[in-house]
Scaffold this active site. Structure first.
Site, PDB file in Angstrom:
ATOM      1  CG  HIS A   1       5.326  -0.519  -9.297  1.00 24.83           C
ATOM      2  ND1 HIS A   1       6.544  -0.389  -9.931  1.00 24.83           N
ATOM      3  CD2 HIS A   1       4.456   0.234  -9.990  1.00 24.83           C
ATOM      4  CE1 HIS A   1       6.404   0.415 -10.967  1.00 24.83           C
ATOM      5  NE2 HIS A   1       5.149   0.810 -11.025  1.00 24.83           N
TER       6      HIS A   1
ATOM      7  CG  ASN B   1      -0.051   7.755  21.041  1.00 29.68           C
ATOM      8  OD1 ASN B   1      -0.939   8.577  20.841  1.00 29.68           O
ATOM      9  ND2 ASN B   1       0.554   7.623  22.198  1.00 29.68           N
TER      10      ASN B   1
ATOM     11  CB  CYS C   1       4.171   5.315  23.440  1.00 27.44           C
ATOM     12  SG  CYS C   1       2.368   5.331  23.460  1.00 27.44           S
TER      13      CYS C   1
END
Length: 180
Positions: free
Chosen positions: A71, A123, A156
């Site tokens: 990192h 979504n 979805c």
């Protein structure tokens, strides 16, 4: 050309991250992919390694850097960080400054002096949730550049805001960020 860190979090839009990795590599950028464990359920790390010519990193406890500090070394060596797709979960972790995985640790080590972009994909109900919108405001205030989402059909099957923008829009945002 630039050294680009591509963070990938777990969404049905992960296939667009693979297309982005390919396009950026073809443009001559050095692309290092860091995936969350959830992202590996959608697209395998090997796919990104094949596209970029670099080992894809997933687990901070199996580092590439001999010091064990992927990192830190990646953050120092990179010109830009982009997270594609950014899920509601990853957005929440970024907004809270949490680092439960390699991507989270990398984000914190990257700092705020170089360009950081995030590309939401979720979504429509999730995107419009007040908690998600609070997290969006936090990232904006912290200097992150947001790319999307757009209105359209999501994975979805629902129509609305939350669909990830197309790869060309992400490339345009990356190009602009690198030039500024």
């Amino acid at each position: 050309m630039a050294a680009i860190l591509l963070g990938v979090s777990g969404s049905a839009a992960c296939f667009k991250a693979a297309a982005l990795a390919s396009a950026l590599t073809q443009q001559g950028h050095e692309v290092q992919v860091v995936m969350t464990a959830a992202a590996t359920e959608f697209v395998g790390p090997l796919q990104f390694s094949c596209l970029t010519g670099k080992a894809t990193l997933v687990d901070e406890f199996h580092p590439e850097d001999p010091s064990g500090m992927d990192h830190i070394s990646l953050a120092r060596a990179s010109d830009l960080l982009v997270i594609v797709p950014t899920t509601a979960n990853t957005l929440g972790l970024l907004a809270a400054g949490l680092a439960p995985n390699l991507l989270g640790s990398l984000v914190l080590a990257f700092g705020a002096t170089k360009p950081r972009l995030w590309v939401p994909a979720m979504n429509p109900e999730m995107w419009n949730n007040p908690a998600v919108q609070r997290n969006v405001q936090i990232l904006r205030a912290d200097g992150w550049q947001q790319v999307g989402p757009t209105c359209g059909l999501t994975a979805c099957g629902e129509m609305g805001d939350g669909r990830m923008v197309e790869v060309e829009q992400v490339i345009a945002a990356i190009t602009a960020a690198l030039q500024s």
